[in-house]
Design a protein around this motif. Structure first.
Motif, PDB file in Angstrom:
ATOM      1  N   ASP A  73       0.809  -1.246  -0.125  1.00  0.00           N
ATOM      2  CA  ASP A  73      -0.019  -0.198   0.061  1.00  0.00           C
ATOM      3  C   ASP A  73       1.019   1.203  -0.035  1.00  0.00           C
ATOM      4  O   ASP A  73       0.340   2.298  -0.621  1.00  0.00           O
ATOM      5  N   ALA A  76       1.806   1.644  -3.481  1.00  0.00           N
ATOM      6  CA  ALA A  76       0.867   2.323  -4.337  1.00  0.00           C
ATOM      7  C   ALA A  76       0.748   3.870  -4.094  1.00  0.00           C
ATOM      8  O   ALA A  76       0.583   4.503  -4.944  1.00  0.00           O
TER       9      ALA A  76
ATOM     10  N   GLU B 466      -4.735  -4.236  -0.859  1.00  0.00           N
ATOM     11  CA  GLU B 466      -3.546  -3.683  -0.364  1.00  0.00           C
ATOM     12  C   GLU B 466      -2.729  -2.940  -1.339  1.00  0.00           C
ATOM     13  O   GLU B 466      -2.190  -1.602  -1.335  1.00  0.00           O
ATOM     14  N   LEU B 468      -4.086  -1.368  -3.935  1.00  0.00           N
ATOM     15  CA  LEU B 468      -4.557  -0.099  -4.408  1.00  0.00           C
ATOM     16  C   LEU B 468      -4.487   1.129  -3.194  1.00  0.00           C
ATOM     17  O   LEU B 468      -5.027   2.075  -3.382  1.00  0.00           O
ATOM     18  N   GLY B 469      -3.662   0.693  -2.180  1.00  0.00           N
ATOM     19  CA  GLY B 469      -3.255   1.753  -1.456  1.00  0.00           C
ATOM     20  C   GLY B 469      -3.995   1.569   0.164  1.00  0.00           C
ATOM     21  O   GLY B 469      -3.895   2.593   0.724  1.00  0.00           O
ATOM     22  N   ILE B 470      -4.734   0.531   0.168  1.00  0.00           N
ATOM     23  CA  ILE B 470      -5.305   0.379   1.584  1.00  0.00           C
ATOM     24  C   ILE B 470      -4.422  -0.242   2.706  1.00  0.00           C
ATOM     25  O   ILE B 470      -3.931  -1.312   2.396  1.00  0.00           O
TER      26      ILE B 470
END
Lengths: 301, 612
Positions: A73, A76, B466, B468-470
């Motif tokens: 994350d 990302a 995860e 995707l930035g979570i």
């Protein structure tokens, strides 16, 4: 400094070395393909970049930031996004919701604001929704925003996956076999679409592909992997003529047969001449010695 | 259908028919075997106490009758084509099922079966040989071991005739058959609950006469039978001829959601819910309060498991924290440290449980799927053991627990009589209702928010979420903590309902019960959870009246039926229904074989484990 720099990356699974001493640069704004036979380590390489795997040796940096030991994350949030070989959408959510999840890192409302429906949260949600609709239209899913992801036809699911990745507003997009399972017309559309992503949005694209038509059509550079190692790198023309590449795909006998008989056709010859004239995408020093037509690697970095 | 070869030669047809008749025999034997088992295990004997129609038929007898009819029905399905064949087949199947019981009558006393199987008693033999119906007296003499049981043929004869009836039933058009089944089913259920419905009705002037006419203390009386059948017929005719459901579905969305429709409907529903406990006396208000309590906890777990897919089997740990917090802060045992009013203790208990959730959650939330289930299960057990331990006895009372916990109004000094509308259980009910409203509100708001989407994404495919930035740990912790908070709230209310907290109530059954509520009711769906609580908690409590030993049997059967035929739950959310029947429709895309990572879970696997 390239946007994504890989230096001597190695990934082992027990006794199997899936990625072996791989060095690789991805310039900002480029469209680069990674090709190679099945099992060459291409997807593993992607997974290392994205943080699913931690490399055992070497380094990978994105925009100068070392990615080693960073959680996916975090990576990302540095601007990296990807799609998957087997489509991995959130099947039970609508297309819009999938894209909204993509936007997660750009939304700021916390859970208490959500429960209380504060004006700022509502405004943020409305804006995110609008952006999601815009992205869905952009990837070609007009009118299908409220369908469940698992009910979309295959081609649309691929597009949705890209749309969701775009929701993160990435700097660099890793596309893992984006045209798998598509017919020629869809493939052609997807190819144009990928180019559009770079042209319109300035996103750097790194592509794994098996469909050579796409690779040759769209790539500015091609890197070839086999058994986890980079065996060739260069322009499309160079790679097409590279003995080791042909050997990797078709075997030694074939490579000898093909190389022996190979003659560039008219278009090819023009392309080559034009490329050399313009000096575009000149091979980087140390990677492919100047004047080498076949992208043969004289020495390793 | 026959399983023979599909040739059309004469011998092929014969062979197919023979195997069909074979199946008919086997069906009869199977049903007979089931009836035998049910009889010898004692179900029939116990349920024979309970009348469906007073002085006419008891539940135990009904079980045997239904087994014969069932044998006939299934036998007719298996028999070769042709109405005559079907009827003969059903009669044979019925005969076989009855013959098994006849065999029991013949052999049982001779073998002195009663010594090994206590249920094989004289009363049982009398029951199945129809002694009462045939008016045979002096049964004692019949069973002295030497006398011949004269009416041994009774089950076989009854079986044959009822089997034929079952066969007839299978030949009826579906409309008629459904009506008959509905009528019988409704009669049985009303017969079972006749006693429960009778007592409150006897107490009010308006209804006491009706109560006496319709219900006996044990089963329905004949006027009641006619009333039930009449109502069933009426409702069925309305349903079939006027098709209200289809017409409702076809209404445009604007009509269904129009304020003029929604507001009155909502008001009526609200009124009904608020007034529900007032119509009952005795133990029923407590049952209603308990159902509301479990629905409350179900909604809490609905967030953790239904939204975020965290398989939390240790819910009881937070339940315990909530219960003990209230006990310590308002009970009258030695270990209690304060006597605070309920509107202080409840929020503190909720926050304490939430804090515990954070504490326990952080170390474990990297674990996935089934392993998380085991770890949370362990937590539940640890808390249970700590609760009854000597180590903590000075602090929380040990195995004796803490007593003297006042009801909400009592805790602020208001005494209320037992019959009033604000009696103890009713107070609990209203507190639970308010809490449920709060949770439902929070759940609905969160589901359409960034956090809710993140939870669902984690449930569907954690790795992609995860990527995707979570932040997985943070997001999962929130789900875990919210679930824990409402488990604690449930525990707090529980403590007030029963006035005491004992370590024996802190056990894994509580955790499992709440998971079952969500599964049966429909995971992720708020009305589904409430329905689940009614079915899972309410019904066994009511069944306590009828057949206390068998309420868990019925419970288990209900669970199996729901999971087999409707795995998405009785009232699932849209997504639940889609997930559970995903394999039914061909929407899977083609993809190359190798997965993205060696241990990658496919999307359906991760949602299945999240949905387990």
């Amino acid at each position: 400094m390239a946007l994504l720099e890989t230096r001597n990356a190695t990934k082992r699974f027990g006794g199997l070395t899936a990625v072996n001493d791989l060095s690789f640069d991805l310039e900002e704004g480029a469209i680069v393909s990674v090709i190679g036979p099945n099992g060459a380590g291409k997807t593993t390489f992607f997974n290392c970049i994205a943080g699913f795997y931690q490399i055992d040796e070497g380094s990978i940096t994105l925009d100068g930031v070392e990615l080693h030991a960073l959680r996916p994350d975090k990576i990302a949030r540095l601007g990296l996004s990807r799609t998957y070989q087997n489509i991995r959408l959130f099947g039970g959510m609508t297309a819009t919701e999938n894209v909204l999840v993509g936007q997660h890192q750009h939304l700021a409302a916390n859970w208490m604001q959500a429960v209380l429906h504060t004006p700022s949260q509502q405004k943020e949600e409305a804006e995110a929704l609008e952006e999601a609709h815009r992205l869905l239209d952009y990837v070609g899913l007009e009118g299908r925003h409220d369908l469940l992801a698992q009910n979309l036809p295959y081609g649309d699911q691929r597009r949705l996956e890209v749309g969701r990745a775009l929701g993160t507003s990435p700097k660099i997009l890793l596309l893992d076999e984006p045209t798998a399972g598509m017919n020629p017309a869809e493939t052609h559309e997807m190819t144009g679409f990928i180019r559009q992503l770079r042209d319109d949005l300035g996103i750097t694209i790194l592509l794994i592909e098996h469909e050579m038509r796409v690779v040759m059509d769209i790539s500015e550079r091609i890197t070839v992997l086999d058994y986890g190692e980079r065996i060739a790198e260069g322009t499309t023309a160079q790679i097409q003529r590279n003995k080791r590449v042909i050997e990797a795909y078709l075997g030694k006998a074939a490579s000898e047969a093909v190389i022996g008989e190979y003659e560039p056709d008219e278009d090819e010859a023009d392309q080559l001449a034009a490329a050399e004239e313009a000096g575009a995408h000149a091979p980087k020093p140390g990677l492919a010695p100047a004047g080498d037509e076949t992208g043969e690697l004289a020495e390793k970095d | 259908m026959s399983a023979g070869p599909t040739t059309t030669t004469a011998s092929g047809t014969l062979q197919r028919d023979l195997s069909a008749w074979k199946q008919v025999f086997i069906v009869g034997l199977l049903f007979g075997g089931a009836a035998l088992y049910v009889t010898l295990v004692g179900i029939v004997g116990t349920l024979a106490e309970r009348a469906v129609i007073d002085d006419v038929v008891t539940v135990g007898e009904l079980v045997l009758l239904l087994s014969a009819i069932g044998a006939g029905y299934v036998g007719a399905l298996r028999a070769p084509a042709g109405a005559v064949n079907k009827i003969i087949g059903s009669a044979i199947a019925g005969l076989m099922s009855g013959a098994v019981l006849s065999l029991l009558i013949l052999i049982g006393p001779a073998l002195d079966l009663g010594e090994y199987l206590p249920n094989a008693s004289r009363d049982l033999y009398d029951l199945i040989s129809g002694a009462e119906i045939l008016g045979v007296k002096n049964t004692a003499e019949m069973w002295n071991g030497e006398a011949f049981p004269h009416t041994f043929w009774f089950p076989a004869v009854i079986g044959t005739s009822l089997g034929a009836l079952g066969g007839l039933l299978s030949l009826l058009p579906r409309v008629a058959r459904n009506l008959i089944l509905l009528g019988v089913g409704t009669l049985t259920i009303t017969g079972l609950f006749a006693g429960i419905m009778r007592s409150p009705m006897l107490q009010h002037e308006l209804t006491s006469n009706a109560a006496r006419e319709l219900f006996a203390s044990n089963g329905l009386r004949m006027p009641g039978v006619f009333l039930v059948l009449g109502v069933v017929l009426l409702v069925y005719l309305v349903w079939v001829l006027i098709e209200p459901k289809r017409r409702y579905d076809e209404l445009p969305k604007e009509t269904k959601e129009h304020p003029a429709v929604v507001i009155p409907a909502g008001a009526i529903a609200l009124l009904f819910v608020l007034m529900l406990p007032l119509g009952f006396t005795g133990f029923i208000p407590s049952v209603i309060a308990l159902v509301a309590l479990y629905a409350l906890m179900g909604l809490g777990l609905n967030i953790t498991l239904g939204l975020a897919g965290l398989l939390d089997l240790g819910f009881v740990a937070f339940f315990a924290v909530g219960a003990y917090t209230v006990a310590l802060l308002s009970g009258t045992s030695d270990v209690s440290i304060a006597a605070l009013p309920f509107f202080v203790t409840i929020p503190i208990a909720t926050l304490a449980a939430m804090g515990f959730g954070l504490l326990l959650g952080l170390p474990i939330l990297g674990i996935r799927g089934d392993y998380l289930a085991i770890v949370t299960l362990g937590f539940g057990e640890i808390i249970a053991i700590l609760a009854r331990s000597d180590l903590l006895k000075p602090l929380i009372g040990g195995p004796a627990g803490i007593t003297g916990i006042p009801k909400p109004l009592a805790s602020i000094g208001i005494e209320v009589g037992a019959g009033s509308w604000l009696s103890g259980p009713n107070q609990i009910y209203y507190v639970s209702l308010i809490s449920m409203a709060v949770i439902a509100f929070i759940a609905v708001r969160l589901r359409d928010s960034r956090l809710g989407r993140a939870w669902i994404a984690i449930r569907e495919d954690e790795d992609v979420a995860e990527a995707l930035g979570i932040n997985l740990v943070q997001t999962k912790s929130l789900a875990y903590m919210l679930g824990a908070a409402f488990a604690g709230l449930g525990g707090a209310v529980f403590a007030m309902l029963f006035g005491s907290v004992q370590p024996s109530s802190i056990n894994i059954n509580v955790s499992i019960l709440i998971v079952v509520i969500i599964i049966i009711g429909g995971m992720g769906s708020i009305p589904g959870v409430v329905l689940g609580a009614i079915v899972v908690i309410g019904l066994p409590e009511l069944f306590r009246e009828i057949a206390p030993e068998y309420r868990f049997l019925l419970y288990g059967i209900a669970l199996i039926l729901v999971v087999r035929w409707r795995p998405e739950g009785l009232m699932p959310s849209r997504v639940g229904r889609q997930e559970m029947h995903a394999g039914d429709t061909p929407t899977e895309g083609e993809g190359p074989a190798p997965p993205d990572r060696p241990d990658a879970e496919s999307a359906s696997a991760s949602s299945a484990s999240g949905g387990a």
